[in-house]
Scaffold this motif. Structure first.
Motif, PDB file in Angstrom:
ATOM      1  N   MET A   1      37.835  31.513  -2.217  1.00 30.88           N
ATOM      2  CA  MET A   1      38.648  31.330  -2.998  1.00 30.88           C
ATOM      3  C   MET A   1      39.906  31.273  -2.722  1.00 30.88           C
ATOM      4  SD  MET A   1      40.648  32.418  -6.924  1.00 30.88           S
ATOM      5  CE  MET A   1      40.953  34.297  -5.817  1.00 30.88           C
ATOM      6  N   HIS A   2      40.540  29.664  -2.984  1.00 28.49           N
ATOM      7  CA  HIS A   2      41.920  29.218  -1.414  1.00 28.49           C
ATOM      8  C   HIS A   2      42.809  28.496  -2.423  1.00 28.49           C
ATOM      9  CE1 HIS A   2      43.398  27.533   1.937  1.00 28.49           C
ATOM     10  NE2 HIS A   2      43.746  26.022   1.092  1.00 28.49           N
ATOM     11  N   ASP A   3      44.345  29.396  -2.031  1.00 26.48           N
ATOM     12  CA  ASP A   3      44.948  29.199  -2.581  1.00 26.48           C
ATOM     13  C   ASP A   3      45.658  28.337  -1.877  1.00 26.48           C
ATOM     14  OD1 ASP A   3      47.838  29.930  -3.632  1.00 26.48           O
ATOM     15  OD2 ASP A   3      48.139  31.260  -2.350  1.00 26.48           O
ATOM     16  N   THR A   4      46.015  27.744  -3.023  1.00 24.08           N
ATOM     17  CA  THR A   4      46.413  25.850  -2.907  1.00 24.08           C
ATOM     18  C   THR A   4      47.814  25.803  -3.189  1.00 24.08           C
ATOM     19  OG1 THR A   4      46.360  25.382  -5.663  1.00 24.08           O
ATOM     20  CG2 THR A   4      44.696  24.783  -3.971  1.00 24.08           C
ATOM     21  N   SER A   5      48.301  27.121  -3.021  1.00 15.88           N
ATOM     22  CA  SER A   5      50.464  26.729  -3.287  1.00 15.88           C
ATOM     23  C   SER A   5      50.456  26.676  -1.296  1.00 15.88           C
ATOM     24  CB  SER A   5      50.797  28.166  -3.684  1.00 15.88           C
ATOM     25  OG  SER A   5      49.985  29.410  -3.219  1.00 15.88           O
ATOM     26  N   SER A   6      50.109  27.063  -0.985  1.00 16.23           N
ATOM     27  CA  SER A   6      50.324  26.906   0.545  1.00 16.23           C
ATOM     28  C   SER A   6      48.943  25.983   1.384  1.00 16.23           C
ATOM     29  CB  SER A   6      49.646  28.699   0.790  1.00 16.23           C
ATOM     30  OG  SER A   6      48.327  28.552   0.962  1.00 16.23           O
ATOM     31  N   ALA A   8      46.027  22.590   1.556  1.00 21.06           N
ATOM     32  CA  ALA A   8      44.816  21.799   0.349  1.00 21.06           C
ATOM     33  C   ALA A   8      44.060  22.705   0.017  1.00 21.06           C
ATOM     34  CB  ALA A   8      44.630  20.635   1.419  1.00 21.06           C
ATOM     35  N   ALA A   9      43.708  21.615  -1.020  1.00 24.91           N
ATOM     36  CA  ALA A   9      42.354  22.653  -2.345  1.00 24.91           C
ATOM     37  C   ALA A   9      41.137  22.402  -1.442  1.00 24.91           C
ATOM     38  CB  ALA A   9      42.013  21.724  -3.474  1.00 24.91           C
ATOM     39  N   GLU A  10      40.275  23.306  -1.756  1.00 31.76           N
ATOM     40  CA  GLU A  10      38.751  23.824  -1.036  1.00 31.76           C
ATOM     41  C   GLU A  10      38.279  22.956  -1.733  1.00 31.76           C
ATOM     42  OE1 GLU A  10      37.938  25.554   1.061  1.00 31.76           O
ATOM     43  OE2 GLU A  10      39.518  26.408   2.126  1.00 31.76           O
ATOM     44  N   GLY A  11      36.820  22.609  -1.142  1.00 29.58           N
ATOM     45  CA  GLY A  11      35.788  21.611  -1.952  1.00 29.58           C
ATOM     46  C   GLY A  11      36.372  20.239  -2.449  1.00 29.58           C
ATOM     47  N   ASN A  75      40.026  27.035  -6.581  1.00 26.79           N
ATOM     48  CA  ASN A  75      41.440  26.511  -6.018  1.00 26.79           C
ATOM     49  C   ASN A  75      42.032  27.255  -7.857  1.00 26.79           C
ATOM     50  OD1 ASN A  75      41.349  24.936  -3.802  1.00 26.79           O
ATOM     51  ND2 ASN A  75      39.895  24.205  -5.047  1.00 26.79           N
ATOM     52  N   ARG A  76      41.902  28.900  -7.709  1.00 25.56           N
ATOM     53  CA  ARG A  76      42.408  28.912  -9.314  1.00 25.56           C
ATOM     54  C   ARG A  76      44.182  29.296  -9.107  1.00 25.56           C
ATOM     55  NH1 ARG A  76      38.455  33.024 -11.723  1.00 25.56           N
ATOM     56  NH2 ARG A  76      36.927  32.010 -11.419  1.00 25.56           N
ATOM     57  N   SER A  77      44.803  28.614  -8.396  1.00 28.09           N
ATOM     58  CA  SER A  77      46.253  28.241  -9.308  1.00 28.09           C
ATOM     59  C   SER A  77      46.319  26.661  -8.505  1.00 28.09           C
ATOM     60  CB  SER A  77      46.850  28.263  -7.341  1.00 28.09           C
ATOM     61  OG  SER A  77      46.774  28.028  -6.334  1.00 28.09           O
ATOM     62  N   LEU A  78      45.302  26.384  -9.196  1.00 30.86           N
ATOM     63  CA  LEU A  78      45.546  24.459  -8.993  1.00 30.86           C
ATOM     64  C   LEU A  78      45.274  24.077 -10.646  1.00 30.86           C
ATOM     65  CD1 LEU A  78      45.663  21.800  -7.685  1.00 30.86           C
ATOM     66  CD2 LEU A  78      43.364  21.731  -8.284  1.00 30.86           C
ATOM     67  N   LYS A  79      46.510  24.403 -11.062  1.00 27.59           N
ATOM     68  CA  LYS A  79      47.043  24.094 -12.902  1.00 27.59           C
ATOM     69  C   LYS A  79      46.594  23.098 -13.153  1.00 27.59           C
ATOM     70  CE  LYS A  79      48.377  28.129 -12.784  1.00 27.59           C
ATOM     71  NZ  LYS A  79      47.371  29.300 -12.412  1.00 27.59           N
ATOM     72  N   TRP A  80      46.433  21.794 -13.331  1.00 23.18           N
ATOM     73  CA  TRP A  80      46.263  20.650 -14.095  1.00 23.18           C
ATOM     74  C   TRP A  80      44.526  20.039 -13.894  1.00 23.18           C
ATOM     75  CZ3 TRP A  80      43.633  16.355 -11.895  1.00 23.18           C
ATOM     76  CH2 TRP A  80      43.876  16.046 -10.547  1.00 23.18           C
ATOM     77  N   PRO A  81      43.691  20.437 -13.524  1.00 27.92           N
ATOM     78  CA  PRO A  81      42.158  19.756 -13.913  1.00 27.92           C
ATOM     79  C   PRO A  81      41.289  20.092 -14.854  1.00 27.92           C
ATOM     80  CG  PRO A  81      43.054  19.685 -11.502  1.00 27.92           C
ATOM     81  CD  PRO A  81      43.915  20.796 -11.840  1.00 27.92           C
ATOM     82  N   LEU A  82      41.507  21.161 -14.978  1.00 33.67           N
ATOM     83  CA  LEU A  82      40.611  21.280 -16.085  1.00 33.67           C
ATOM     84  C   LEU A  82      41.533  21.143 -17.521  1.00 33.67           C
ATOM     85  CD1 LEU A  82      38.005  23.501 -16.983  1.00 33.67           C
ATOM     86  CD2 LEU A  82      39.553  25.318 -16.727  1.00 33.67           C
ATOM     87  N   LEU A 128      45.142  15.104  -4.541  1.00 38.41           N
ATOM     88  CA  LEU A 128      44.938  15.526  -4.574  1.00 38.41           C
ATOM     89  C   LEU A 128      44.410  15.989  -2.782  1.00 38.41           C
ATOM     90  CD1 LEU A 128      44.559  19.357  -5.230  1.00 38.41           C
ATOM     91  CD2 LEU A 128      42.530  18.790  -6.307  1.00 38.41           C
ATOM     92  N   ARG A 129      45.099  16.432  -2.241  1.00 39.04           N
ATOM     93  CA  ARG A 129      44.659  16.789  -1.081  1.00 39.04           C
ATOM     94  C   ARG A 129      43.808  18.140  -0.905  1.00 39.04           C
ATOM     95  NH1 ARG A 129      49.512  16.166  -1.418  1.00 39.04           N
ATOM     96  NH2 ARG A 129      51.036  14.610   0.075  1.00 39.04           N
ATOM     97  N   THR A 130      42.714  17.397   0.130  1.00 43.75           N
ATOM     98  CA  THR A 130      42.013  18.688  -0.031  1.00 43.75           C
ATOM     99  C   THR A 130      41.267  19.465   1.610  1.00 43.75           C
ATOM    100  OG1 THR A 130      39.915  16.732   0.448  1.00 43.75           O
ATOM    101  CG2 THR A 130      40.228  16.935  -1.475  1.00 43.75           C
ATOM    102  N   HIS A 131      40.972  20.342   2.080  1.00 38.07           N
ATOM    103  CA  HIS A 131      40.897  21.246   2.741  1.00 38.07           C
ATOM    104  C   HIS A 131      39.824  20.739   3.810  1.00 38.07           C
ATOM    105  CE1 HIS A 131      41.438  24.848   6.034  1.00 38.07           C
ATOM    106  NE2 HIS A 131      40.383  24.662   5.381  1.00 38.07           N
ATOM    107  N   ARG A 132      40.632  20.212   5.091  1.00 37.14           N
ATOM    108  CA  ARG A 132      39.113  19.963   6.393  1.00 37.14           C
ATOM    109  C   ARG A 132      39.105  20.828   7.111  1.00 37.14           C
ATOM    110  NH1 ARG A 132      41.923  15.101   4.861  1.00 37.14           N
ATOM    111  NH2 ARG A 132      40.914  13.952   3.854  1.00 37.14           N
TER     112      ARG A 132
END
Length: 142
Positions: A1-6, A8-11, A75-82, A128-132
């Motif tokens: 799980m990646h903290d998107t507050s710091s 980009a998003a994982e996945g 990305n549990r801190s990502l609040k909008w998609p779900l 949404l930026r993704t982690h590379r």
């Protein structure tokens, strides 16, 4: 799980799939408006493509929810998609029920609302930026 507050998003693959399905859902919703307009202008033959397209859109919004769950799980801190995907799903099935009932005014109004909701899903998913791996993280859109 990646903290998107710091960062980009994982996945990245799941985010790319969410983007693709959001675009397809938006296009399906817009095509619903086209066939509905044709029907309201007197083209009674457009009701069959409108009904078939409704099933396609319903399938796509279900897939959109599944993908939003997968994005959220990583990305549990990502609040909008779900919540956004769930709202589109609920409104889509309410929309279908209104159409079956023949509540034209409510059906059309909710169709316009769904188009706006789907556009928001598309725009937000592309922000949404993704982690590379090996890159510096950019802030994710919440």
């Amino acid at each position: 799980m990646h903290d998107t507050s710091s960062g980009a998003a994982e996945g990245g693959t799941v985010v790319a799939l969410l983007r693709a399905v959001a675009v397809l859902s938006l296009l399906g919703t817009l095509s619903q408006g086209l066939t509905a307009g044709m029907f309201l202008n007197g083209d009674v033959n457009s009701i069959d493509p409108h009904q078939v397209s409704a099933f396609v859109v319903e399938f796509l919004v279900i897939v959109q929810v599944v993908l939003a769950v997968l994005v959220w799980r990583r990305n549990r801190s990502l609040k909008w998609p779900l919540p956004g995907a769930i709202a589109v799903l609920v409104f889509t099935f309410v929309q279908a029920a209104l159409g079956v009932e023949g509540s034209v005014a409510a059906h059309v109004t909710l169709g316009v609302t769904l188009s706006a909701m789907e556009m928001a899903m598309v725009l937000r998913s592309f922000q949404l930026r993704t982690h590379r791996p090996g890159s510096t993280s950019q802030p994710a859109v919440r």
